[in-house]
Scaffold this active site. Structure first.
Site, PDB file in Angstrom:
ATOM      1  N   ASN A  91       0.039  10.846  -4.418  1.00 10.74           N
ATOM      2  CA  ASN A  91       0.204  11.805  -3.362  1.00 10.74           C
ATOM      3  C   ASN A  91       1.522  11.666  -3.558  1.00 10.74           C
ATOM      4  O   ASN A  91       2.152  10.930  -4.163  1.00 10.74           O
ATOM      5  CB  ASN A  91      -0.393  11.486  -1.874  1.00 10.74           C
TER       6      ASN A  91
ATOM      7  N   CYS B 130       7.305   4.475   2.184  1.00  9.51           N
ATOM      8  CA  CYS B 130       6.437   5.691   1.652  1.00  9.51           C
ATOM      9  C   CYS B 130       8.173   6.432   0.230  1.00  9.51           C
ATOM     10  O   CYS B 130       8.993   6.321   0.746  1.00  9.51           O
ATOM     11  CB  CYS B 130       6.682   6.689   2.029  1.00  9.51           C
TER      12      CYS B 130
ATOM     13  N   CYS C 149      -7.962 -19.225 -35.117  1.00 14.98           N
ATOM     14  CA  CYS C 149      -7.413 -19.173 -33.745  1.00 14.98           C
ATOM     15  C   CYS C 149      -6.683 -19.734 -32.776  1.00 14.98           C
ATOM     16  O   CYS C 149      -5.906 -20.677 -32.804  1.00 14.98           O
ATOM     17  CB  CYS C 149      -9.184 -19.567 -33.228  1.00 14.98           C
TER      18      CYS C 149
ATOM     19  N   ASN D  77       7.248   1.546   8.271  1.00 16.22           N
ATOM     20  CA  ASN D  77       6.961   1.942   7.058  1.00 16.22           C
ATOM     21  C   ASN D  77       8.322   2.300   6.407  1.00 16.22           C
ATOM     22  O   ASN D  77       9.173   3.442   6.284  1.00 16.22           O
ATOM     23  CB  ASN D  77       6.723   3.842   7.296  1.00 16.22           C
TER      24      ASN D  77
HETATM   25  C1  LIG Z   1      -2.071  10.565   0.305  1.00 16.84           C
HETATM   26  C2  LIG Z   1      -2.000   9.140   0.808  1.00 16.84           C
HETATM   27  C3  LIG Z   1      -1.111   9.027   2.155  1.00 16.84           C
HETATM   28  C4  LIG Z   1      -0.378   8.434   2.581  1.00 16.84           C
HETATM   29  N1  LIG Z   1       0.214   8.259   3.868  1.00 16.84           N
HETATM   30  C5  LIG Z   1       0.667   7.048   3.943  1.00 16.84           C
HETATM   31  C6  LIG Z   1       1.622   7.000   5.586  1.00 16.84           C
HETATM   32  O1  LIG Z   1       1.776   8.132   6.445  1.00 16.84           O
HETATM   33  N2  LIG Z   1       2.685   5.651   5.860  1.00 16.84           N
HETATM   34  C7  LIG Z   1       2.104   4.804   5.147  1.00 16.84           C
HETATM   35  O2  LIG Z   1       2.857   3.523   5.540  1.00 16.84           O
HETATM   36  N3  LIG Z   1       1.281   4.691   3.975  1.00 16.84           N
HETATM   37  C8  LIG Z   1       0.988   5.680   3.544  1.00 16.84           C
HETATM   38  N4  LIG Z   1      -0.500   5.577   2.153  1.00 16.84           N
HETATM   39  C9  LIG Z   1      -0.358   4.211   1.394  1.00 16.84           C
HETATM   40  C10 LIG Z   1      -1.409   3.974   2.104  1.00 16.84           C
HETATM   41  O3  LIG Z   1      -1.071   3.057   3.015  1.00 16.84           O
HETATM   42  C11 LIG Z   1      -1.651   2.837   0.804  1.00 16.84           C
HETATM   43  O4  LIG Z   1      -0.430   1.793   1.057  1.00 16.84           O
HETATM   44  C12 LIG Z   1      -1.875   3.185  -0.965  1.00 16.84           C
HETATM   45  O5  LIG Z   1      -2.567   4.348  -0.873  1.00 16.84           O
HETATM   46  C13 LIG Z   1      -2.454   1.708  -1.048  1.00 16.84           C
HETATM   47  O6  LIG Z   1      -3.436   1.626  -0.852  1.00 16.84           O
HETATM   48  P1  LIG Z   1      -5.412   1.949  -0.930  1.00 16.84           P
HETATM   49  O7  LIG Z   1      -4.962   1.342  -3.096  1.00 16.84           O
HETATM   50  O8  LIG Z   1      -5.701   1.419  -0.504  1.00 16.84           O
HETATM   51  O9  LIG Z   1      -4.871   3.332  -1.473  1.00 16.84           O
HETATM   52  C14 LIG Z   1      -0.805   6.736   2.366  1.00 16.84           C
HETATM   53  C15 LIG Z   1      -1.691   6.468   0.600  1.00 16.84           C
HETATM   54  C16 LIG Z   1      -2.026   7.792  -0.086  1.00 16.84           C
HETATM   55  C17 LIG Z   1      -2.558   8.173  -0.544  1.00 16.84           C
HETATM   56  S1  SF4 Z   2      -8.651 -12.789 -30.892  1.00 16.29           S
HETATM   57 FE1  SF4 Z   2     -10.129 -14.788 -30.176  1.00 16.29          FE
HETATM   58  S2  SF4 Z   2     -10.304 -15.735 -32.545  1.00 16.29           S
HETATM   59 FE2  SF4 Z   2      -8.793 -14.392 -32.567  1.00 16.29          FE
HETATM   60  S3  SF4 Z   2      -6.930 -15.682 -32.307  1.00 16.29           S
HETATM   61 FE3  SF4 Z   2      -7.811 -14.417 -30.177  1.00 16.29          FE
HETATM   62  S4  SF4 Z   2      -8.722 -16.250 -28.958  1.00 16.29           S
HETATM   63 FE4  SF4 Z   2      -8.642 -16.618 -31.597  1.00 16.29          FE
END
Ligand SMILES: Cc1cc2nc3c(=O)[nH]c(=O)nc-3n(C[C@H](O)[C@H](O)[C@H](O)COP(=O)(O)O)c2cc1C
Ligand code: SF4
Ligand SMILES: Cc1cc2nc3c(=O)[nH]c(=O)nc-3n(C[C@H](O)[C@H](O)[C@H](O)COP(=O)(O)OP(=O)(O)OC[C@H]3O[C@@H](n4cnc5c(N)ncnc54)[C@H](O)[C@@H]3O)c2cc1C
Lengths: 451, 405
Positions: free
Chosen positions: B79, B141, B381, B138
């Site tokens: 985003n 961001c 291995c 925050n």
């Molecule tokens: C569209 C969008 C908007 C966001 N806006 C904010 C925001 O305004 N403030 C904030 O602290 N984090 C914001 N985030 C971050 C999220 O809160 C969160 O930290 C991040 O997406 C990781 O978590 P997730 O993998 O569960 O989405 C936003 C994330 C997304 C995807």
């Molecule tokens: S791929 Fe599997 S068999 Fe080959 S070295 Fe790694 S652990 Fe051993």
């Protein structure tokens, strides 16, 4: 575990109104999903099971990556009839039977559907062309323009030979156009692939039945025979020559000619039809009968469902469409009146122990005879080559088929053969593979010096 | 019947009914939305980041991107959205309404302002007095805002983390949590800085700066705003390993609780975060894709997991794995195992063979189409684990302890 994709198919009562294909293809989304089910095995059994050894994991990988044209190319490299095969191969006993997903108690990857998908993409863009070696002086004649003959012709033309293909039919294609009906594969698929092959500089002589091999050998350095099996085997019972009894090959040929507006199919409207046999041809004949308007269609087969050679997919389709299966029943006599069929008399069979081939033998049950009123009989108990023609060739035969060594060489030097005329009637893909391998042998032979 | 495990958690003096909070993001954009989320069962929510009325923000059209792999729709989400456009007054009114309707849920006000101490202090005062239970600063961001001295601009400068945390603490009448950015060299250092400045908790991660893709037909970078784009924040399943690394590092380095965020979509993801020391978890992207309703399975899945494992309370698993995370040099160099392939389970796909052959130690014997299972050459291995990980059959490849030579 993610299950297999099942694209929609038309309901039976709708599809039996036409001879058109009734199964939908995968769309982009379904193809991506289905391709993602492939484990991308290394040198896997599916590839081994394909007679042309298409690199299946590689083409599926290319679908995953969005390289659809590249996927079609991988297939075409191994199988010049890859498009047709994608529609007509009995994959349940070829690649898909060997998919390792089966060992995971899962359904196999829908290899043939993915193959269709790749070719539908290719068709939109234009068929892939491969390089051709510089022209050679030597000439090769091919007898029969079925998949075996055309595949051999294609391989030889790419190697630079001057190739002429003869066929007694007006069109090239063999059973792809005169046996396999369009609900399985729209004829356009085969026709576009045939056109593609001929464009490699192959001369096609239509409506020419070859009978004099010697004459050909005078003009050509080598000959490939892919004459197929045009004759149906006979039941050898009383009444088989009554009006209304059709050998399956002739029947399907007539239906094809009828659909091509070049002939007439038997009028089965409102009739009761009995088909004798348990193979894919019997299934096709039953489904064709329904489409011609037959009222009741029976498949009469000597053994039980488990022994039926027809692939389960076809059996299921036929059953859904209303074909009735009379199992463990064998015809003993066809009754007629005024020279035309009126009834069929059968005897019930008992299953015995499995023989060497693993198939269970059957024996008639005394006194179990029964009689059914019917209007037509289609005999689909196997096929064989036109024996007259084979005799005129003067080649060594075995069980009514042309005998070859493992390099597809016949008893006459310079004459090679493959496809149904050698293997007794298998599949398009097998014929294609044999044509390809025979072309290798012919190349070796011609490089060896003579003509 | 055995009594149900207790999944309530403590956090900065509050007791929350479950460890699942909505992070500051689109699912917490309005009071009405937060109330619906609470009704669905979320334990708490952090408001979309509130900024002073004088600070202008814009929402680009459009502002999201997505990366999938094969048929998986969502691996990473991008985003380039800014913070809440809504006036402080609106938020104050809605915070009151939410608290009135859901007095027992944890309501956290997320704040952002220009790097001026007075602005932070004032905003902290107004929002804490509106009735939130906690504040979240925050500092994370990574797109848009930093160009104007906000978000990750602050989180990447220890001196600003220090002064602005102190400023917010001066204004706030409630505990303050600092939300950190992973786009730094050492997030543990930033967390310690916040702790020393008086933060009551930290949260991590905010999004990871990246470029989600380029449209190879039109040559536009994505997400395209009239043909052009900028770098954006990655979230969703793909950032989970980064989030977990950050949370574990913070948990090891500080003595204040850390709220775990980043790529949590299922109760299993949440359990992993709790095991490495998160006091609770926050979720955004998974809710954007599937709605508040996912909390049903989060709660139920966690409860069933705890009862299956014989835990009475979720608190028993918090930080359980943390002591097992150490430095590479402290890992046992004498620990020796080799891969072992179960002949009966092997489906002969050759995946392990080709991986080990082309990307490993040529230690697997496999003859395609012979019906024979793949076999490990124990001498060769090196126990890298490639085969173990790529084998499609669960439990087919296992480890065999070998004596040190
Ligand atoms: C569209 C969008 C908007 C966001 N806006 C904010 C925001 O305004 N403030 C904030 O602290 N984090 C914001 N985030 C971050 C999220 O809160 C969160 O930290 C991040 O997406 C990781 O978590 P997730 O993998 O569960 O989405 C936003 C994330 C997304 C995807
Ligand atoms: S791929 Fe599997 S068999 Fe080959 S070295 Fe790694 S652990 Fe051993
Ligand atoms: C009803 C039916 C359904 C089938 N369905 C399928 C299916 O779904 N999938 C599948 O894979 N296979 C199917 N098959 C089998 C498949 O069609 C054949 O295995 C395949 O076509 C064999 O190819 P071929 O080149 O050997 O012979 P053919 O396709 O039979 O071609 C032989 C050609 O040689 C010509 N010819 C013969 N003698 C001469 C001569 N003396 N001079 C000149 N030309 C001559 C013939 O006119 C014919 O065109 C089906 C067969 C039938 C009968």
């Amino acid at each position: 575990m993610s299950g297999r994709t099942h694209p929609p198919i038309l309901p039976p009562q709708v599809r039996i109104k036409t001879f058109e294909p009734y199964a939908e293809n995968l769309d982009d989304r379904m193809a991506l999903y289905e391709a993602s089910r492939c484990i991308t095995c290394y040198e896997p059994p599916c590839k081994e099971a394909c007679p042309t050894h298409i690199d299946i994991p590689e083409f599926i990988h290319r679908i995953k990556s969005g390289n659809y044209y590249g996927a079609a190319k991988v297939i075409r490299q191994s199988n010049i009839f890859g498009g047709e095969c994608a529609y007509v191969c009995p994959v349940e006993r070829l690649c898909e039977e060997k998919c390792v997903r089966n060992s995971l108690k899962d359904e196999p990857v829908a290899i043939s559907l993915l193959q269709r998908f790749a070719f539908e993409k290719e068709r939109k863009k234009g068929i892939i062309k491969f390089e051709k070696a510089p022209p050679k002086k030597k000439k090769v004649a091919v007898v029969g323009a079925g998949p075996a003959g055309l595949s051999a012709a294609y391989e030889l033309a790419r190697k630079g030979y001057k190739v002429t293909v003869f066929d007694s039919n007006p069109k090239a294609g063999g059973l792809m156009l005169y046996g396999i009906l369009p609900w399985k594969a729209s004829w356009e698929v085969a026709e576009s692939e045939i056109k593609n092959i001929l464009e490699y500089g192959i001369e096609f002589v239509p409506s020419k039945k070859v009978s004099d091999l010697k004459a050909l050998l005078n003009e050509y350095g080598a000959v490939f025979i892919g004459a197929g099996t045009s004759k149906s085997a006979k039941l050898g019972i009383e009444g088989e020559d009554l009006k209304g009894v059709y050998p399956a090959q002739d029947f399907l040929y007539d239906v094809a000619r009828h659909l091509q507006k070049k002939g007439k199919a038997p009028d089965l409207k409102g009739k009761r039809v009995a088909i004798i046999g348990g193979g894919d041809t019997a299934i096709d004949a039953s489904m064709a009968s329904l489409r011609l308007g037959a009222e009741r269609v029976y498949i009469i087969y000597r053994r039980s469902l488990a022994e039926m050679p027809a692939v389960p997919y076809g059996r299921k389709q036929a059953k859904e469409e209303g074909v009735e299966f009379l199992l463990l029943s064998s015809p003993v006599r066809i009754h007629g009146k005024n020279g035309a069929v009126t009834a069929i008399e059968c005897v019930k069979m008992a299953l015995g122990e499995p023989d060497q081939s693993g198939r269970r033998a059957v024996t008639p049950i005394k006194g179990s005879e029964f009689k059914m009123d019917i209007d037509a009989v289609i005999v689909a108990v196997g096929q064989k080559p036109d024996q007259e023609a084979l005799k005129s060739f003067g080649l060594k035969l075995k069980n009514g088929l042309i005998e070859t060594d493992n390099k597809f060489a016949t008893s006459i030097k310079g004459v090679f053969a493959g496809g149904d005329v050698v293997n007794g009637g298998e599949t398009v893909v097998k014929a294609t593979a044999e044509g390809k391998l025979a072309a290798e042998s012919i190349d070796q032979f011609l490089k060896g010096g003579s003509k | 019947m055995v009594s149900k495990p207790d999944i309530s958690v403590k956090f900065c003096g509050y007791e929350i009914e479950n460890p699942f909070l909505l992070s500051s993001a689109p699912p917490t954009c309005t009071g009405e939305m937060i109330q619906r989320a609470f009704k669905a069962g979320w334990g708490g929510a952090v408001t979309k980041t509130i900024k002073p009325d004088k600070t202008p923000v814009y929402d680009l059209k459009n502002r999201f991107g997505r990366m999938g792999i094969e048929d998986k729709q969502l691996v990473l989400f991008e985003n380039i959205e800014e913070v809440s456009k809504r006036p402080v007054g609106t938020w104050v009114k809605e915070i009151k309404e939410i608290k009135k309707a859901f007095p027992d849920k944890l309501l956290v006000g997320s704040l952002m302002a220009e790097p001026k101490e007075d602005d932070w202090e004032d905003l902290a005062r107004v929002i804490s007095e509106a009735g939130v239970d906690m504040l979240e600063l925050n500092f994370g961001c990574p797109h848009g805002m930093p160009e104007r001295g906000m978000g990750a601009f602050c989180g990447q400068r220890p001196e600003l983390i220090d002064s602005l945390t102190k400023a917010a603490k001066r204004g706030s009448s409630v505990p303050v949590m600092v939300k950190l950015t992973p786009n730094v060299t050492d997030i543990a250092y930033m967390a310690k800085t916040a702790e020393q400045a008086g933060a009551d908790a930290t949260s991590a991660i905010n999004t990871v700066l990246g470029l989600i893709g380029v449209n190879i037909d039109t040559f536009e970078p994505m997400p395209s705003v009239d043909g052009k784009s900028t770098f954006g924040g990655m979230s969703g399943p793909g950032v989970k390993p980064i989030g977990m690394r950050c949370v574990a590092q913070i948990a090891q380095a500080t003595n204040i609780p850390v709220s775990g965020i980043g790529g949590i979509s299922t109760w299993k993801d949440a359990v992993e975060y709790l095991l490495i020391g998160a006091a609770n978890v926050q979720v955004c992207t998974a809710v954007m894709w599937r709605g508040y309703r996912i909390v049903g399975d989060l709660v139920d899945g966690l409860t069933n997991y705890l009862s299956d494992k014989g835990f009475k309370s979720v608190n028993e698993i918090i930080g359980k794995t943390l002591p097992r995370l150490t430095s590479w040099s402290k890992l046992d160099k004498d620990w020796k195992v080799v891969a072992n392939i179960d002949k009966d389970k092997c489906i002969k796909c050759g995946v392990c063979y080709i991986g080990c052959y082309d990307g490993g130690y040529q230690a697997i014997k496999f003859e395609p189409n012979t019906g024979k299972a793949a076999e490990v050459d124990e001498e060769k291995c090196d126990a890298c684990s490639l085969c173990y990980l790529s084998c499609p059959v669960p439990g087919c490849i296992t480890w065999k302890r070998v004596q040190q030579k």
